[in-house]
Design a protein around this motif. Structure first.
Motif, PDB file in Angstrom:
ATOM      1  N   GLY A 108       6.152 -19.058  10.095  1.00 60.35           N
ATOM      2  CA  GLY A 108       6.382 -17.660   9.753  1.00 60.35           C
ATOM      3  C   GLY A 108       6.356 -17.415   8.256  1.00 60.35           C
ATOM      4  O   GLY A 108       5.749 -16.442   7.778  1.00 60.35           O
ATOM      5  N   TYR A 109       7.019 -18.294   7.495  1.00 58.57           N
ATOM      6  CA  TYR A 109       7.015 -18.161   6.034  1.00 58.57           C
ATOM      7  C   TYR A 109       5.604 -18.281   5.490  1.00 58.57           C
ATOM      8  O   TYR A 109       5.162 -17.457   4.670  1.00 58.57           O
ATOM      9  CB  TYR A 109       7.911 -19.231   5.423  1.00 58.57           C
ATOM     10  N   ASN A 110       4.865 -19.290   5.948  1.00 57.87           N
ATOM     11  CA  ASN A 110       3.496 -19.481   5.475  1.00 57.87           C
ATOM     12  C   ASN A 110       2.619 -18.282   5.828  1.00 57.87           C
ATOM     13  O   ASN A 110       1.772 -17.858   5.027  1.00 57.87           O
ATOM     14  CB  ASN A 110       2.902 -20.750   6.081  1.00 57.87           C
ATOM     15  N   THR A 111       2.833 -17.733   7.020  1.00 52.74           N
ATOM     16  CA  THR A 111       2.027 -16.598   7.457  1.00 52.74           C
ATOM     17  C   THR A 111       2.248 -15.386   6.572  1.00 52.74           C
ATOM     18  O   THR A 111       1.283 -14.713   6.158  1.00 52.74           O
ATOM     19  CB  THR A 111       2.359 -16.242   8.917  1.00 52.74           C
ATOM     20  N   GLY A 131      -1.272 -12.629   0.281  1.00 49.69           N
ATOM     21  CA  GLY A 131      -2.510 -12.988  -0.411  1.00 49.69           C
ATOM     22  C   GLY A 131      -3.701 -12.209   0.108  1.00 49.69           C
ATOM     23  O   GLY A 131      -4.559 -11.768  -0.673  1.00 49.69           O
ATOM     24  N   LEU A 132      -3.767 -12.006   1.424  1.00 51.07           N
ATOM     25  CA  LEU A 132      -4.881 -11.248   2.002  1.00 51.07           C
ATOM     26  C   LEU A 132      -4.874  -9.800   1.534  1.00 51.07           C
ATOM     27  O   LEU A 132      -5.935  -9.214   1.277  1.00 51.07           O
ATOM     28  CB  LEU A 132      -4.792 -11.299   3.535  1.00 51.07           C
ATOM     29  N   GLN A 133      -3.695  -9.208   1.419  1.00 50.48           N
ATOM     30  CA  GLN A 133      -3.612  -7.810   1.012  1.00 50.48           C
ATOM     31  C   GLN A 133      -3.935  -7.596  -0.459  1.00 50.48           C
ATOM     32  O   GLN A 133      -4.144  -6.456  -0.889  1.00 50.48           O
ATOM     33  CB  GLN A 133      -2.214  -7.273   1.336  1.00 50.48           C
ATOM     34  N   SER A 134      -3.956  -8.691  -1.224  1.00 52.60           N
ATOM     35  CA  SER A 134      -4.313  -8.572  -2.640  1.00 52.60           C
ATOM     36  C   SER A 134      -5.816  -8.732  -2.878  1.00 52.60           C
ATOM     37  O   SER A 134      -6.280  -8.541  -4.001  1.00 52.60           O
ATOM     38  CB  SER A 134      -3.550  -9.616  -3.464  1.00 52.60           C
ATOM     39  N   SER A 156      -7.427 -19.065  -2.415  1.00 53.38           N
ATOM     40  CA  SER A 156      -7.200 -20.419  -2.912  1.00 53.38           C
ATOM     41  C   SER A 156      -5.911 -20.575  -3.728  1.00 53.38           C
ATOM     42  O   SER A 156      -5.234 -21.601  -3.607  1.00 53.38           O
ATOM     43  CB  SER A 156      -8.410 -20.898  -3.717  1.00 53.38           C
ATOM     44  N   PRO A 157      -5.489 -19.594  -4.565  1.00 57.09           N
ATOM     45  CA  PRO A 157      -4.191 -19.760  -5.242  1.00 57.09           C
ATOM     46  C   PRO A 157      -3.028 -19.819  -4.260  1.00 57.09           C
ATOM     47  O   PRO A 157      -2.110 -20.627  -4.414  1.00 57.09           O
ATOM     48  CB  PRO A 157      -4.104 -18.524  -6.143  1.00 57.09           C
ATOM     49  N   THR A 158      -3.065 -18.957  -3.242  1.00 57.19           N
ATOM     50  CA  THR A 158      -2.017 -18.974  -2.210  1.00 57.19           C
ATOM     51  C   THR A 158      -2.054 -20.272  -1.423  1.00 57.19           C
ATOM     52  O   THR A 158      -1.011 -20.878  -1.145  1.00 57.19           O
ATOM     53  CB  THR A 158      -2.202 -17.780  -1.252  1.00 57.19           C
ATOM     54  N   LEU A 159      -3.243 -20.707  -1.070  1.00 57.15           N
ATOM     55  CA  LEU A 159      -3.404 -21.950  -0.321  1.00 57.15           C
ATOM     56  C   LEU A 159      -2.913 -23.141  -1.126  1.00 57.15           C
ATOM     57  O   LEU A 159      -2.234 -24.039  -0.601  1.00 57.15           O
ATOM     58  CB  LEU A 159      -4.881 -22.128   0.053  1.00 57.15           C
TER      59      LEU A 159
END
Length: 287
Positions: free
Chosen positions: A164-167, A173-176, A205-208
């Motif tokens: 859940g936290y990772n999601t 990140g997707l919304q940015s 990639s930064p979030t990943l």
């Protein structure tokens, strides 16, 4: 005098960092070269004997192998599933907002409660999971009671708690990501898999990179699940490095030996983190 003001403001944080982070590490390294039972007032200097005993002990290599397998499986499965969930849940509508909150809820629940819940569900005789397996015609599993499945059962629990936290981090990140990029891809009739591999993942990639480091460090430090659910068993199949340090330090009172194992854990986490920054950071695309 003004130039010293910033240092005065940061002094409390520096003192706390040195006292509660740096000093324990230095003291642990010192203890790893001694023989001490936690009770005796004197500590006998033994040099590298603790490290020698550690590397000659087959149990240590089993524990190290368990820790590496657990970390790799947990990080890969958790990050991959979280990315898929984030892509699916990154939509407008109350149902998706509700699902985002639902999938995050295990992360805020006490790990003790989660461990007890999963112990009940994994009970070989009366557990919910075996009942579900029987409904679909699959044979029951012993889960935590079997050496072949106990470690993977712990991986399942850890993935369920942290997905859940990772999601939510992935959704942020997707919304940015600028929508214009996807609109251009739509005009070019780009297939979904190419948008995923050429737009979404590179832009994420930064979030990943952040989640890989955080999940890796957390997985190496796993303790609560092992302590509550398996105590390192059966037959040492779920013993991890942190629990191994705890056993030899506070059950067997071999503080020097436990400190040596702690130093190995520290070096292992440091090496993995350096590897991430050295090689994976080159693939990070900053917007």
């Amino acid at each position: 005098m003004r130039r010293w003001v910033p240092y005065l403001y940061t002094t409390p944080a520096i003192v706390i960092f040195l006292l509660f982070f740096i000093y324990p590490i230095i003291y642990m390294i010192y203890l790893s070269f001694t023989s001490w039972n936690l009770i005796s007032p004197t500590k006998e200097f033994v040099g590298f004997e603790n490290y020698k005993s550690l590397f000659q002990n087959p149990e240590f290599w089993t524990v190290l192998s368990n820790t590496v397998i657990y970390t790799v499986l947990t990080v890969v499965i958790s990050v991959a599933l979280s990315l898929l969930c984030a892509i699916w849940l990154n939509r407008k509508g109350w149902i998706f907002r509700f699902l985002q909150g639902a999938i995050f809820s295990p992360y805020v629940i006490s790990l003790v409660s989660i461990s007890l819940l999963w112990m009940w569900m994994m009970d070989p005789q009366y557990g919910l999971l075996n009942w579900v397996l029987s409904l679909v015609g699959l044979p029951p599993s012993k889960w935590l009671a079997d050496t072949g499945s106990a470690l993977y059962s712990l991986v399942l629990v850890n993935v369920w708690k942290h997905i859940g936290y990772n999601t939510l981090v992935f959704i942020a990140g997707l919304q940015s990501i600028p929508k214009e990029i996807y609109e251009a891809a739509l005009i070019d009739r780009t297939p979904w898999w190419r948008k995923l591999t050429r737009i979404t993942i590179p832009m994420l990639s930064p979030t990943l990179f952040f989640l890989l480091i955080i999940n890796t460090i957390n997985s190496f430090q796993v303790f609560d699940n092992v302590q509550i659910m398996t105590q390192g068993g059966p037959v040492n199949s779920t013993n991890m490095l942190v629990y191994y340090v705890y056993q030899y330090g506070f059950d067997f009172f071999k503080i020097g030996y436990a400190s040596a194992a702690g130093v190995i854990l520290l070096l292992l986490v440091a090496l993995v983190t350096v590897f991430h920054f050295k090689f994976l950071s080159k693939r990070v695309h900053y917007r």
